[in-house]
Design an enzyme around this catalytic site. Structure first.
Site, mmCIF file in Angstrom:
data_model
loop_
_atom_site.group_PDB
_atom_site.id
_atom_site.type_symbol
_atom_site.label_atom_id
_atom_site.label_comp_id
_atom_site.label_asym_id
_atom_site.label_seq_id
_atom_site.Cartn_x
_atom_site.Cartn_y
_atom_site.Cartn_z
ATOM 1 N N ASP A 83 0.744 -1.382 0.055
ATOM 2 C CA ASP A 83 -0.074 -0.095 0.050
ATOM 3 C C ASP A 83 0.801 1.296 -0.017
ATOM 4 O O ASP A 83 2.003 1.182 0.449
ATOM 5 C CB ASP A 83 -0.706 0.136 1.287
ATOM 6 C CG ASP A 83 -2.070 -0.848 1.010
ATOM 7 O OD1 ASP A 83 -2.270 -1.634 0.297
ATOM 8 O OD2 ASP A 83 -2.919 -0.882 2.106
ATOM 9 N N HIS A 107 3.454 -2.369 3.189
ATOM 10 C CA HIS A 107 3.792 -1.005 2.567
ATOM 11 C C HIS A 107 4.940 -0.903 1.915
ATOM 12 O O HIS A 107 6.096 -1.371 2.053
ATOM 13 C CB HIS A 107 3.653 -0.049 3.753
ATOM 14 C CG HIS A 107 2.280 0.033 4.269
ATOM 15 N ND1 HIS A 107 1.895 -0.821 5.335
ATOM 16 C CD2 HIS A 107 1.390 0.854 4.302
ATOM 17 C CE1 HIS A 107 0.826 -0.478 5.837
ATOM 18 N NE2 HIS A 107 0.198 0.408 4.944
#
Length: 198
Positions: free
Chosen positions: A21, A166
């Site tokens: 992300d 991430h």
């Protein structure tokens, strides 16, 4: 397109999906792409529109490496209380930013920032994107050290899990290093890496 939030990898048994992300990130995303290529893993990258606008060349590299794209909103806002119309405008703007970087991009998934879904699953589905959640979040948004991230990955993974990591939103060097270290161990334990289920 179903509005049900998916959190499952394709296939049965010891299969896992890696998702990333908050990118693209001009430093850590390219390093992550190198790691994923070395380990022959295809992942899903959830892109923030403002990051796409700042780093379109990184989006093109993600696609060139064969990974899938997801919409992660323009500015990583909490959409819990947003109206469907406001959500739709944001998701369309994000998709347009991605397609300016990669004109023929297929944007298969949507993930709500913070997992704060509100009305977004139905809006995303109406736009042709499957809402994708996760079963394991390793907590790398507050970097606890590479060793701890590796431990959380190895101890936390379950059959069929979609894993949330991430590549953007800050320094993600620990996340990149943890993936590089954890994957060979998982493979030695007979785990396979796959894209999310449909």
């Amino acid at each position: 397109m179903s509005a049900d939030i998916l959190d499952t990898a394709r296939g049965g048994g010891r299969v896992v999906s890696l998702t990333f992300d908050d990118g693209p990130n001009p430093t850590d995303t390219p390093r992550l792409l190198t790691v994923l290529r070395r380990h022959r893993i295809t992942a899903v990258f959830f892109l923030c529109g403002e990051q796409v606008q700042a780093h379109p060349e990184v989006v093109r590299r993600i696609v060139a490496h064969g990974h899938r794209l997801g919409n992660h909103s323009m500015h990583h806002d909490d959409m819990t209380s947003w109206s469907p119309g406001r959500i739709e405008a944001d998701l369309r703007e994000t998709n347009e930013a991605i397609r300016r970087a990669v004109p023929d991009a297929r944007i298969r998934y949507f993930r709500a920032p913070y997992g704060a879904w509100g009305a977004s699953p139905a809006v995303a589905a109406a736009l042709g994107m499957r809402p994708l959640g996760w079963r394991l979040a390793v907590g790398d948004w507050e970097p606890p050290g590479t060793d701890e991230l590796v431990r959380r990955l190895l101890d936390g993974v379950t059959p069929g899990a979609v894993v949330l990591l991430h590549d953007g939103g800050g320094d993600r060097s620990q996340s990149v290093a943890a993936v590089d270290r954890a994957v060979p161990v998982l493979r030695s334990r007979r785990w396979r890496f796959a894209l999310p289920a449909h």
